[in-house]
Scaffold this motif. Structure first.
Motif: not given
Length: 137
Positions: A47-65
């Protein structure tokens, strides 16, 4: 010649304990329990590993926008930590009351709680980040 081996059952128990999670008794600035308990999984849990991957993707998307892809926003590190901890939080009990309103458990409400009350976030982070918090006995 005798066969030598290393028994890894202790590490297996640690992994299992991290998956199950722990319950943290939240204390005030004087170290006294305030009556709130928060459940969280360990740093090596799925669950923690998945959380870190999801948050990294979420913030990468925000940065790209964002118009500017330069320096990250000042509060981004805190926001990332809060997002990861919220995803790794399994429950709280009882429901806290903030400004007269009862706040039921949800990922969004956990994010809001950790954002508003750094004293609570710090306690959860300190326990969730340390494997030793998940050792039995």
């Amino acid at each position: 010649m005798s066969e030598e081996f290393v028994d890894l059952s202790g590490l297996e128990a640690l992994v299992q304990s991290q998956e199950e999670g722990i319950e943290i008794t939240i204390v005030n600035e004087q170290g006294n329990p305030i009556g709130l308990k928060i459940g969280v999984v360990g740093p090596d849990s799925d669950r923690m590993q998945k959380a870190m991957r999801e948050v990294a993707a979420e913030f990468a998307k925000k940065a790209a926008e964002r118009e500017s892809l330069g320096e990250p926003l000042a509060d981004e590190a805190d926001a990332r930590l809060i997002a990861i901890l919220a995803k790794a939080t399994t429950h709280w009990a009882p429901n806290p009351k903030i400004a007269g309103q009862v706040v039921p458990f949800s990922e969004e409400n956990v994010r809001n709680l950790y954002t508003k009350f750094k004293i609570i976030r710090d306690q959860v982070e300190a326990k969730a980040a340390r494997r030793a918090s998940f050792t039995k006995g």
